[in-house]
Write a protein that holds these residues in place. Structure first.
Motif, PDB file in Angstrom:
ATOM      1  N   SER A 456       0.820  -1.216   0.000  1.00 37.46           N
ATOM      2  CA  SER A 456       0.000   0.000   0.000  1.00 37.46           C
ATOM      3  C   SER A 456       0.854   1.266   0.000  1.00 37.46           C
ATOM      4  CB  SER A 456      -0.937   0.004   1.209  1.00 37.46           C
ATOM      5  OG  SER A 456      -0.203  -0.099   2.418  1.00 37.46           O
ATOM      6  N   ASP A 457       2.017   1.231   0.668  1.00 36.20           N
ATOM      7  CA  ASP A 457       2.877   2.426   0.698  1.00 36.20           C
ATOM      8  C   ASP A 457       3.364   2.779  -0.700  1.00 36.20           C
ATOM      9  OD1 ASP A 457       2.554   2.572   3.417  1.00 36.20           O
ATOM     10  OD2 ASP A 457       4.472   1.620   3.905  1.00 36.20           O
ATOM     11  N   ALA A 458       3.835   1.775  -1.438  1.00 38.29           N
ATOM     12  CA  ALA A 458       4.304   2.027  -2.806  1.00 38.29           C
ATOM     13  C   ALA A 458       3.154   2.479  -3.692  1.00 38.29           C
ATOM     14  CB  ALA A 458       4.949   0.767  -3.383  1.00 38.29           C
ATOM     15  N   THR A 459       1.954   1.936  -3.461  1.00 38.00           N
ATOM     16  CA  THR A 459       0.783   2.337  -4.250  1.00 38.00           C
ATOM     17  C   THR A 459       0.472   3.808  -4.029  1.00 38.00           C
ATOM     18  OG1 THR A 459      -0.157   0.106  -4.151  1.00 38.00           O
ATOM     19  CG2 THR A 459      -1.667   1.915  -4.659  1.00 38.00           C
ATOM     20  N   GLN A 460       0.515   4.250  -2.785  1.00 38.26           N
ATOM     21  CA  GLN A 460       0.218   5.650  -2.477  1.00 38.26           C
ATOM     22  C   GLN A 460       1.246   6.587  -3.091  1.00 38.26           C
ATOM     23  OE1 GLN A 460      -0.183   5.948   1.780  1.00 38.26           O
ATOM     24  NE2 GLN A 460      -2.031   4.687   1.848  1.00 38.26           N
ATOM     25  N   ARG A 461       2.502   6.154  -3.177  1.00 33.96           N
ATOM     26  CA  ARG A 461       3.531   6.991  -3.800  1.00 33.96           C
ATOM     27  C   ARG A 461       3.353   7.054  -5.320  1.00 33.96           C
ATOM     28  NH1 ARG A 461       6.841   4.216  -0.056  1.00 33.96           N
ATOM     29  NH2 ARG A 461       7.574   2.796  -1.703  1.00 33.96           N
ATOM     30  N   ALA A 462       2.915   5.947  -5.916  1.00 33.72           N
ATOM     31  CA  ALA A 462       2.833   5.870  -7.379  1.00 33.72           C
ATOM     32  C   ALA A 462       1.531   6.431  -7.931  1.00 33.72           C
ATOM     33  CB  ALA A 462       3.007   4.422  -7.839  1.00 33.72           C
ATOM     34  N   LEU A 463       0.414   6.217  -7.239  1.00 39.09           N
ATOM     35  CA  LEU A 463      -0.894   6.655  -7.718  1.00 39.09           C
ATOM     36  C   LEU A 463      -1.392   7.812  -6.860  1.00 39.09           C
ATOM     37  CD1 LEU A 463      -2.646   3.212  -8.366  1.00 39.09           C
ATOM     38  CD2 LEU A 463      -1.587   4.725 -10.055  1.00 39.09           C
ATOM     39  N   ARG A 464      -1.468   8.992  -7.482  1.00 38.92           N
ATOM     40  CA  ARG A 464      -1.891  10.182  -6.753  1.00 38.92           C
ATOM     41  C   ARG A 464      -2.881  10.984  -7.601  1.00 38.92           C
ATOM     42  NH1 ARG A 464       3.811  12.798  -5.513  1.00 38.92           N
ATOM     43  NH2 ARG A 464       4.864  10.923  -6.264  1.00 38.92           N
ATOM     44  N   ASP A 465      -4.070  11.191  -7.057  1.00 38.59           N
ATOM     45  CA  ASP A 465      -5.111  11.981  -7.732  1.00 38.59           C
ATOM     46  C   ASP A 465      -5.375  11.478  -9.146  1.00 38.59           C
ATOM     47  OD1 ASP A 465      -5.329  13.671  -5.487  1.00 38.59           O
ATOM     48  OD2 ASP A 465      -3.633  14.875  -6.181  1.00 38.59           O
ATOM     49  N   GLY A 466      -5.359  10.154  -9.319  1.00 34.30           N
ATOM     50  CA  GLY A 466      -5.658   9.575 -10.623  1.00 34.30           C
ATOM     51  C   GLY A 466      -4.492   9.506 -11.581  1.00 34.30           C
ATOM     52  N   TRP A 467      -3.322   9.997 -11.170  1.00 32.32           N
ATOM     53  CA  TRP A 467      -2.139   9.997 -12.029  1.00 32.32           C
ATOM     54  C   TRP A 467      -1.132   8.956 -11.552  1.00 32.32           C
ATOM     55  CZ3 TRP A 467      -1.625  12.992 -16.397  1.00 32.32           C
ATOM     56  CH2 TRP A 467      -2.544  14.022 -16.560  1.00 32.32           C
ATOM     57  N   LEU A 468      -0.461   8.315 -12.509  1.00 34.46           N
ATOM     58  CA  LEU A 468       0.619   7.380 -12.222  1.00 34.46           C
ATOM     59  C   LEU A 468       1.942   8.118 -12.315  1.00 34.46           C
ATOM     60  CD1 LEU A 468       1.923   4.541 -11.873  1.00 34.46           C
ATOM     61  CD2 LEU A 468       1.754   4.296 -14.375  1.00 34.46           C
TER      62      LEU A 468
END
Length: 593
Positions: A456-468
């Protein structure tokens, strides 16, 4: 009697009278198009028959296979050492695989690992697992035991499909995983008896002594296992938003992560590629599958794309240059997705033209920057088009490409595919940057992953406000073409200055006696803000360049701060299984030494 008009009709009339902006649907569409082009200038460079936006079928990925069978049952699906499977045969084999999994108790959402090189069994198992509602865990077939164990443990896979040669390694790690069932196969399956004997005599494929023995409990032989199962369509309800794939990133600069891709993600990227090549003819294309299907790039551009157009997949278990050219000569491929090292190897192969390479019409290069010299030489040999694209596992993977037969700009990764937004943001603040500025490339589109598996930590860093957030450094020009600069994690810090290794590597590639080059930053006394620039060089055949010659050449083309401080000559560079330089391995070797 006076007829009263509706209020909205009256309002429209008033607006026309006082001179509103939109007076007809045509003018409205024109205004929308102008606004669209202002925010997405790359759309101007799409080829005439490439749409800005697509309609995506709401279906699971395997529906492409079902449609190919229904419309073109006798069309060739796979070519493997001159043996073929039709789309009717491929679909029935995939159905048998799915039903056999269900008989083992595999339920929807459970994981099935594939540990295979390119062969018909890979395609059958991949689509069969999806038809059973399972999630494919696509593994690098050259992985060592430690990496394989990590991926199997992390994904909780219950079934693995592998070559019988891998069986001893699987046994050694099985107790540490949740693998309950092992399906073994051999490279000589799906090959005619005559051709099999020839290939075994030439040591091109190994014999299968295991097949003469009775397997232990939990172990099955691929074709025997399928033969006992039904060829009818599996009765499993699979939705577009269901998870289809866990694909572990290559991890060239950091540890691999499990990327979660849905059926909808994979369908979208397949459709985007299908429409990016508007001249393809269903059943008439032959796609050379030299890249491993275990990598997301080949999985989409070779396998899924081919099935979506009922094309023939020419499957090569190993990407040896001589074997590739023989396959080109025998099977006449029209489309060839590859990587720069493969195209370079063909360019350097003696008498490559004599192998009939002119059948190749279109090539997409990915996974690494495409040197201009490699592109020009390959196009000269084949008379086809070779263009550079860009993608990452987290985006199924393709996001950008140069127009195949349109305005391709050398040195760029091209423009975003239909329905794909891209922009450049500041690497520290995340704010949008103006055109021409260098920053991090961020992407938005229907092909972008769901999340990372168990991270989940890596997901939050990579996916932000709909952008990868890709972790790649790039810039966009006024025309909407993007240029890849470097990996964010590869950037060299030196005395407060940021240095991009690719700038140095491109200069090294210009030196006639350099075949391959890689540049990394090595922390001085553990200080990552002050790194030493080291270049690793593989000389061309029979060449013996000296350190002094290389340094003199780089000084003539680079500022002194960018000149390598150390140079190491090597016979080869460590690479991933798609031929990308494995810089993390270089740094690990430096740390050990």
């Amino acid at each position: 009697m006076v007829q009263l008009e509706r209020a909205d009709a009256v309002n429209r009339a008033i607006q026309r009278f006082i001179g509103s902006e939109s007076v007809s649907w045509r003018e409205g569409r024109r205004a929308e198009r102008i606004k669209l082009l202002q925010t997405r200038p790359w759309l101007l460079h799409y080829e005439d028959d490439v749409p800005y936006s697509l309609h995506y079928p709401t279906q699971p990925l395997f529906r492409f296979l079902d449609i190919a069978d229904r419309r073109f049952p006798n069309a060739t699906a796979t070519i493997y050492y001159d043996s073929t499977l039709s789309y009717r045969a491929l679909r029935r084999q995939a159905n048998r695989f799915a039903n056999a999994l269900t008989a083992l108790g595999i339920k929807k959402g459970e994981r099935v690992a594939l540990f295979l090189p390119n062969c018909p069994q890979f395609v059958i198992a991949y689509y069969g697992a999806l038809k059973a509602g399972a999630v494919v865990v696509n593994l690098n077939p050259s992985s060592e035991a430690r990496e394989l164990q990590h991926h199997l443990t992390d994904s909780d896979a219950r079934v693995i499909v592998a070559l019988n040669a891998s069986y001893p390694m699987l046994v050694s790690i099985q107790a540490e995983t949740k693998i309950e069932h092992t399906i073994l196969t051999g490279l000589d399956e799906y090959v005619s008896r005559v051709r099999r004997a020839t290939l075994q005599a030439e040591n091109r494929i190994p014999k299968n002594p295991l097949f003469d023995k009775t397997p232990p409990p939990g172990v099955f032989f691929f074709q025997q296992w399928l033969d006992k199962s039904s060829k009818e369509t599996p009765l499993v309800d699979v939705a577009p938003d269901d998870l289809a794939l866990i694909q572990y990133s290559t991890g060239t600069t950091e540890l691999p992560k499990g990327v979660m891709l849905t059926h909808a993600n994979l369908v979208a990227n397949t459709m985007q590629l299908r429409h990016w090549m508007p001249d393809v003819i269903e059943t008439q294309e032959r796609i050379l599958c030299a890249l491993p299907l275990a990598h997301s790039y080949a999985m989409t551009t070779c396998m899924n794309f081919a099935i979506s157009i009922a094309g023939a997949m020419i499957l090569l278990p190993t990407p040896q240059t001589g074997v590739m050219l023989e396959a080109i000569q025998r099977n006449r491929p029209s489309i060839f997705p590859g990587v720069p090292n493969i195209f370079l190897a063909i360019n350097q192969f003696p008498n490559a033209r004599s192998f009939g390479v002119k059948s190749i019409r279109a090539c997409l290069s990915g996974a690494a920057p495409l040197p201009l010299e490699v592109q020009e030489a390959f196009e000269k040999i084949t008379r086809g088009r070779l263009v550079e694209g860009y993608g990452l596992t987290e985006a199924s993977p393709v996001t950008h490409a140069n127009p195949i037969f349109g305005d391709a700009i050398a040195g760029t990764i091209g423009v975003p595919l239909p329905d794909t937004d891209a922009k450049i943001v500041d690497m520290e603040t995340g704010w949008d940057l103006p055109i021409g500025e260098i920053g991090e490339l961020v992407i938005r589109g229907p092909q972008v992953m769901k999340s990372y598996w168990n991270n989940s930590d890596a997901t939050q860093r990579a996916l932000r406000d709909g952008w990868l957030y890709t972790g790649d450094i790039a810039r966009m020009d006024e025309e909407g073409y993007f240029t890849f600069i470097d990996r964010k994690s590869d950037v060299i810090q030196k005395n407060g200055r940021v240095i991009f290794p690719r700038d140095i590597e491109e200069v090294l590639f210009e030196y006639p006696q350099v075949s391959e080059a890689a540049v990394v930053g090595i922390p001085i006394n553990g200080d990552f803000q002050n790194e030493l620039i080291k270049a690793y060089i593989v000389p061309t055949r029979n060449a013996k360049p000296t350190r002094e010659e290389i340094l003199a050449f780089t000084r003539s083309r680079l500022p002194e701060t960018n000149v390598p401080e150390e140079i190491e000559f090597r016979d080869a560079l460590p690479k991933t299984f798609v031929g990308k330089v494995f810089k993390r391995k270089l740094l690990e070797q430096e740390n050990k030494s």
